[in-house]
Motif scaffolding. Structure first.
Motif, PDB file in Angstrom:
ATOM      1  N   VAL A 151       0.989  -1.274  -0.287  1.00 18.35           N
ATOM      2  CA  VAL A 151       0.142   0.014   0.024  1.00 18.35           C
ATOM      3  C   VAL A 151       1.082   1.156   0.063  1.00 18.35           C
ATOM      4  O   VAL A 151       2.034   1.193   0.497  1.00 18.35           O
ATOM      5  CB  VAL A 151      -1.055  -0.064   1.206  1.00 18.35           C
ATOM      6  N   GLU A 152       0.017   2.351  -0.570  1.00 20.23           N
ATOM      7  CA  GLU A 152       1.589   3.441  -1.009  1.00 20.23           C
ATOM      8  C   GLU A 152       1.207   4.854   0.421  1.00 20.23           C
ATOM      9  O   GLU A 152      -0.519   4.716   0.789  1.00 20.23           O
ATOM     10  CB  GLU A 152       0.726   4.142  -1.797  1.00 20.23           C
ATOM     11  N   SER A 186      -5.511   3.876   2.223  1.00 18.46           N
ATOM     12  CA  SER A 186      -5.075   3.334   1.127  1.00 18.46           C
ATOM     13  C   SER A 186      -5.248   2.539   0.800  1.00 18.46           C
ATOM     14  O   SER A 186      -5.568   2.330  -0.720  1.00 18.46           O
ATOM     15  CB  SER A 186      -3.426   3.849   1.398  1.00 18.46           C
TER      16      SER A 186
END
Ligand code: UDP
Ligand code: MG
Length: 309
Positions: A151-152, A186
């Motif tokens: 996940v960013e 996110s």
């Protein structure tokens, strides 16, 4: 009429709350005549007069609600409690110290309305007024977590964001105990737009985050969103096996050729210490995950409410 829920986690914010409320009401009168506000102040077990301040405001304004915890459960728990109890069509999270300027809210709302986003999130582009080592470690953390996690996570991201009901429903459906919101936001996806602003210093009071608290929070983020440290531990284990195997071969060959004079005691001690250090380190990593899993399976509530309105 549409409704925006404003969730404000508060821990020892007696000085900041009146200032926050004043500013939010100013923004409401100026930019939001067509929209209803619902304030949800979450008193996270404050030890000062935070709850009294909130109650004062709640008495004069119908749309002010509050939740008071039985003790300090942390900002993550406070945000979750707010999200669980919000009834608005749009929901926003704001700090009580006015570091998340309410004046940006209209712009955020218009973007969701007109540009089809599900979430408008904010990030600060400067870290003015923050101790330099704290900024340095924060940058390192974001570099690392983005390398090792799927996940960013955006550097400088604040928790200040405006979300649609649908997105909030997906977030509160994630009931994990070890919460790291930046990752959860996110993880659920949806169309998010980032807007940037310069860091604002808090209006009153002191930051509630010590270096140690932030460090633990960073470990939380890493263990919750990446298993890379476990792979790293296995990798060094394997590497050392290979090295040990090659050394054994070398020693056997050497002994066969030159006989066996006893030597190498100091180097042996160094190797033992080094290898046991690595072992403990890897065990520590595994322990981190195990302890998180342990807390997770106990299914304890994330927060306990003492009173609410
Ligand atoms: N906060 C909370 N519980 C805690 C620590 C902080 O509810 O255990 C709240 C705090 O009252 C504030 C927000 O979280 O509204 C952000 O905290 P702070 O301003 O101290 O953090 P910083 O902006 O320095 O990162
Ligand atoms: Mg702050």
């Amino acid at each position: 009429m549409e409704k925006i829920s404003i969730i404000v986690p508060c821990y020892n914010e007696e000085e900041a709350i009146p200032l926050f409320y004043q500013e939010a009401e100013r923004v409401k009168a100026q930019d939001f005549q067509d929209i209803e506000f619902e304030y949800i102040f979450v008193d996270d077990g404050s030890k000062d007069k935070t709850l009294e301040e909130i109650k004062k405001i709640a008495e004069e304004n119908e749309s002010v609600r509050y939740i008071s915890f039985s003790r300090n459960f942390g900002k993550e728990a406070a945000m979750l409690a707010g999200l669980d109890n919000a009834t608005g069509d749009y929901i926003t999270l704001m700090d009580a110290d006015l570091q998340d300027p309410p004046s940006l809210l209209r712009k955020m709302y218009d973007m969701i309305k007109n540009e089809g986003y599900d979430c408008i999130a904010t990030r600060r582009v400067t870290r003015k007024g923050e101790p330099p080592i704290r900024s340095f470690f924060a940058r390192c953390f974001y570099k690392l977590i983005n390398k090792i996690s799927d996940v960013e996570m955006v550097d400088g991201a604040r928790d200040y964001r405006l979300m649609t009901r649908q997105m909030v429903d997906s977030i509160i459906s994630l009931r994990e105990y070890n919460r790291f919101s930046k990752g959860l936001f996110s993880f659920v996806g949806f169309k998010t737009k980032w807007i940037e602003y310069e860091n604002v210093e808090r209006v009153a009071g002191k930051t509630k985050w010590s270096f140690w608290k932030l460090f633990k929070y960073a470990i939380e983020g890493i263990t919750a969103f990446s298993t890379a440290p476990l792979i790293f531990a296995s990798f060094i284990g394997l590497l050392f096996c290979v090295i040990a195997f090659l050394l054994i071969l070398a020693i056997i060959v050497k002994t066969l050729i030159y006989g066996d004079p006893t030597s190498g005691w100091p180097s042996m001690v160094c190797i033992i210490i080094f290898v046991s250090g690595i072992q403990l380190f890897s065990l520590g990593i595994i322990g981190q995950y195990l302890s998180k899993a342990y807390l997770e399976i106990k299914h304890r509530p994330t927060y306990i409410i003492k009173e609410k309105k």
